[in-house]
Design a protein around this motif. Structure first.
Motif, short mmCIF file in Angstrom:
data_model
loop_
_atom_site.label_atom_id
_atom_site.label_comp_id
_atom_site.label_asym_id
_atom_site.label_seq_id
_atom_site.Cartn_x
_atom_site.Cartn_y
_atom_site.Cartn_z
N GLY A 212 -1.54 14.49 2.07
CA GLY A 212 -2.98 14.62 1.95
C GLY A 212 -3.67 13.43 1.32
O GLY A 212 -4.88 13.26 1.45
N VAL A 213 -2.90 12.58 0.67
CA VAL A 213 -3.48 11.45 -0.06
C VAL A 213 -4.22 10.48 0.85
O VAL A 213 -5.15 9.79 0.43
N TRP A 214 -3.86 10.45 2.12
CA TRP A 214 -4.48 9.49 3.05
C TRP A 214 -5.95 9.80 3.32
O TRP A 214 -6.66 8.97 3.89
N ASP A 215 -6.39 11.00 2.95
CA ASP A 215 -7.80 11.35 3.15
C ASP A 215 -8.69 10.85 2.01
O ASP A 215 -9.92 10.99 2.08
N GLU A 216 -8.09 10.31 0.97
CA GLU A 216 -8.87 9.81 -0.17
C GLU A 216 -9.75 8.63 0.26
O GLU A 216 -9.33 7.76 1.03
N PRO A 217 -11.00 8.59 -0.23
CA PRO A 217 -11.92 7.48 0.14
C PRO A 217 -11.34 6.09 -0.15
O PRO A 217 -11.58 5.15 0.61
N ALA A 218 -10.58 5.96 -1.25
CA ALA A 218 -10.02 4.65 -1.60
C ALA A 218 -9.01 4.15 -0.59
O ALA A 218 -8.70 2.95 -0.55
N LEU A 219 -8.48 5.07 0.23
CA LEU A 219 -7.45 4.68 1.20
C LEU A 219 -7.97 4.73 2.63
O LEU A 219 -7.17 4.70 3.58
N GLN A 220 -9.28 4.81 2.82
CA GLN A 220 -9.85 4.82 4.16
C GLN A 220 -9.45 3.55 4.91
O GLN A 220 -9.68 2.43 4.43
N GLY A 221 -8.88 3.72 6.09
CA GLY A 221 -8.45 2.58 6.91
C GLY A 221 -7.08 2.06 6.55
O GLY A 221 -6.53 1.22 7.29
N HIS A 222 -6.48 2.56 5.45
CA HIS A 222 -5.17 2.06 5.04
C HIS A 222 -4.03 2.51 5.94
O HIS A 222 -2.94 1.97 5.87
N GLY A 223 -4.29 3.51 6.77
CA GLY A 223 -3.24 3.99 7.67
C GLY A 223 -3.23 3.28 9.01
O GLY A 223 -2.34 3.53 9.84
N LYS A 224 -4.18 2.39 9.26
CA LYS A 224 -4.25 1.67 10.53
C LYS A 224 -3.21 0.53 10.54
O LYS A 224 -3.12 -0.23 9.58
N PRO A 225 -2.47 0.39 11.65
CA PRO A 225 -1.41 -0.62 11.67
C PRO A 225 -1.90 -2.06 11.73
O PRO A 225 -1.27 -2.96 11.20
N LEU A 226 -3.03 -2.29 12.40
CA LEU A 226 -3.54 -3.66 12.57
C LEU A 226 -5.01 -3.69 12.16
O LEU A 226 -5.86 -3.10 12.84
N VAL A 227 -5.31 -4.37 11.07
CA VAL A 227 -6.68 -4.44 10.58
C VAL A 227 -6.96 -5.83 10.03
O VAL A 227 -6.04 -6.61 9.75
N GLY A 228 -8.26 -6.12 9.85
CA GLY A 228 -8.66 -7.40 9.26
C GLY A 228 -8.14 -8.58 10.06
O GLY A 228 -8.15 -8.55 11.30
#
Length: 524
Positions: A212-228
């Motif tokens: 459930g931790v991945w729904d935290e606002p501080a981790l928004q987008g942290h589950g995406k494999p390719l970013v930035g």
């Protein structure tokens, strides 16, 4: 840190030095110092190969990427390494082992003199050594950064402490000391990594638990494999770069393949390393992905997030163990790099620039190897003090842009030169691809970058030099083929099956070092 943490750290340093002293008994000549005499077990070689690819950059630069972007730190770093090593297990590992077992060389670059010519060998040797000095300098700066967080000592003092300890054991014991200390370091970082993982998981109950931790606002987008800046082009470029780099292009990993008894053992060694790279970094990275929930990084790039989290979550004693884990990664990589560069200098460079070096006996060669190791460590420590200067900017810039960007032009002629598929590519292809790759790196990082708003994107800074070198190496081989019977015979030894007819021919003893030296002297 308190007295218990210091006791753990000092005890670790003492064990590393003791292993170096014990390994000294196993080193009788240059072959033992650089390739363990071909007597290293495949499992020890595999663990050593894995450990020599890490450094404290994992816990600073890549911790910053994990803090900022999340899962992409694994997808665009350790996953390409694991895949590259898995491919290289059949493509490169057995061939690199045959350099020692059939050609009787002690340096990964020794074969280039006959595969291409002396000029090509020297160009790759000198540029490889210079790049490694910068690379290892970044590693010293990374561990010194962590040490300053925990102890408050200056960066230069941290660089000096870690460099001197590393220099003692790797200079005394050679590759045997490197591998055995890396085995101990693997056990230590296994305990430290699991301790940190458990400590972080225990805190996640306040944030919805493990999933459930991945729904935290501080981790928004942290589950995406390719970013930035870490997109598809960067991933593909990094896969090609790591395919060459971690299978021998940066020299120290090649020594692990050479140190095993035969090509089959080298392949098993590579497979073990690939599995470790696929599984273990997930355990190390998970706490870093969670770090935005637990700490507020003080540095803009988040590179201090893991150290701050360690201080906050772990009790004394375990804190010291995790700090030792930081040291273990960095000292493993830096000692292996020092040994590899010493091999290149004493076997490939010194005989060309010094007439006396061509007549070195075992004792003189071993002394030269140890002195070269000390000199390399000293130069890299001097560079480490400049890592945060405007030239390099920061640790992760050195590791990703400078090292990854420059590695391709150096590694491509060395690695592809092992394969029969590229037998038509000779000295012209090798030197041109090397020179134009370096030129491409300079253009995309300076003149072109100055005229592009925001600069050339990182993915192109990394990929363009590699692409230029790769294309030129292949195309020039077709346009100007330079395969000769002598070069074809060399490739037959490297590529021949160990049970096939080439194996018997490969068993012919190599000429003595003095005879090699005479050839070098004439070619020079």
């Amino acid at each position: 840190m308190n007295s218990l943490d210091w006791a753990v750290l000092i005890g670790y340093f003492g064990v590393m030095v003791a292993i170096g002293v014990w390994s000294h008994k196993r080193v009788d000549n240059v072959s033992d110092f650089f390739t363990a005499g071909g007597k290293m077990p495949w499992w020890l070689s595999g663990i050593s190969h894995h450990m020599s690819g890490y450094s404290a950059v994992m816990f600073t630069g890549y911790a910053g990427i994990a803090y900022t972007y999340g899962v992409t730190s694994f997808v665009t770093w350790s996953f390409p390494i694991a895949l590259g090593i898995a491919i290289g297990a059949k493509l490169f590992a057995p061939r690199i082992n045959r350099l020692r077992s059939r050609l009787h060389v002690a340096s990964p670059l020794e074969y280039l003199k006959n595969r291409y010519n002396l000029k090509t060998q020297q160009a790759l040797a000198w540029s490889g050594m210079l790049l490694k000095i910068v690379d290892v300098g970044a590693k010293w700066a990374a561990i010194a950064t962590l040490l300053s967080v925990f102890t408050g000592i200056s960066l230069n003092q941290g660089i000096l402490i870690t460099g001197v300890i590393t220099g003692i054991y790797c200079t005394i014991g050679g590759l045997w000391a490197d591998a055995l200390t890396e085995l101990g370091q693997f056990v230590i970082q296994l305990l430290a990594g699991v301790a940190m993982f458990i400590a972080v998981v225990a805190k996640l109950g306040d944030y919805g638990g493990f999933f459930g931790v991945w729904d935290e606002p501080a981790l928004q987008g942290h589950g995406k494999p390719l970013v930035g800046p870490y997109g598809t082009v960067f991933l593909l470029a990094f896969l090609f770069i790591k395919l060459f780099e971690y299978n021998g292009g940066m020299l120290n990993q090649a020594q692990r393949y050479m140190a095993t008894a035969n090509a089959k053992e080298a392949t098993r060694s590579a497979r073990l390393s690939a599995i470790l790279w696929l599984v273990w970094p997930v355990v190390l990275f998970f706490p870093m992905w969670m770090s935005p929930l637990l700490v507020d990084a003080q540095k803009p790039d988040g590179s201090d997030s893991y150290a701050l989290m360690t201080e906050q979550l772990l009790p004394h004693g375990l804190l010291g163990l995790v700090i030792v884990g930081f040291f273990s990664h960095t000292m493993a990589m830096c000692s292996s790099d020092a040994n590899a560069i010493a091999a290149v200098f004493t076997r490939d460079v010194a005989p060309v620039i010094s007439k006396a070096a061509r007549g070195w006996n075992d004792r003189a060669g071993l002394l030269a190897a140890r002195l070269t190791t000390v000199a390399f460590l000293g130069l890299s420590m001097a560079v480490a003090t400049q890592v945060n200067s405007p030239t390099f900017k920061d640790i992760i810039t050195v590791v990703i842009k400078w090292v990854a960007g420059l590695m391709g032009p150096i590694a491509i002629p060395m690695m592809l030169g092992l394969l029969k598929t590229f037998r038509r590519s000779g000295p012209t292809a090798a030197l041109t691809s090397w020179a134009m790759g370096l030129l491409a790196f300079w253009l995309v990082n300076f003149p072109i970058s100055w005229n592009v708003e925001g600069g050339v994107p990182l993915q192109y800074q990394v990929s363009i030099p590699l692409a230029v070198s790769l294309v030129l190496y292949i195309v020039i081989g077709f346009v100007k083929p330079e395969d000769t019977p002598e070069r074809d015979a060399l490739l037959a030894k490297i590529n021949g099956d160990d049970e096939g007819p080439d194996a018997a021919a490969a068993a012919v003893p190599a000429p003595a070092q003095s005879q090699d030296a005479k050839v070098v002297g004439r070619e020079g």
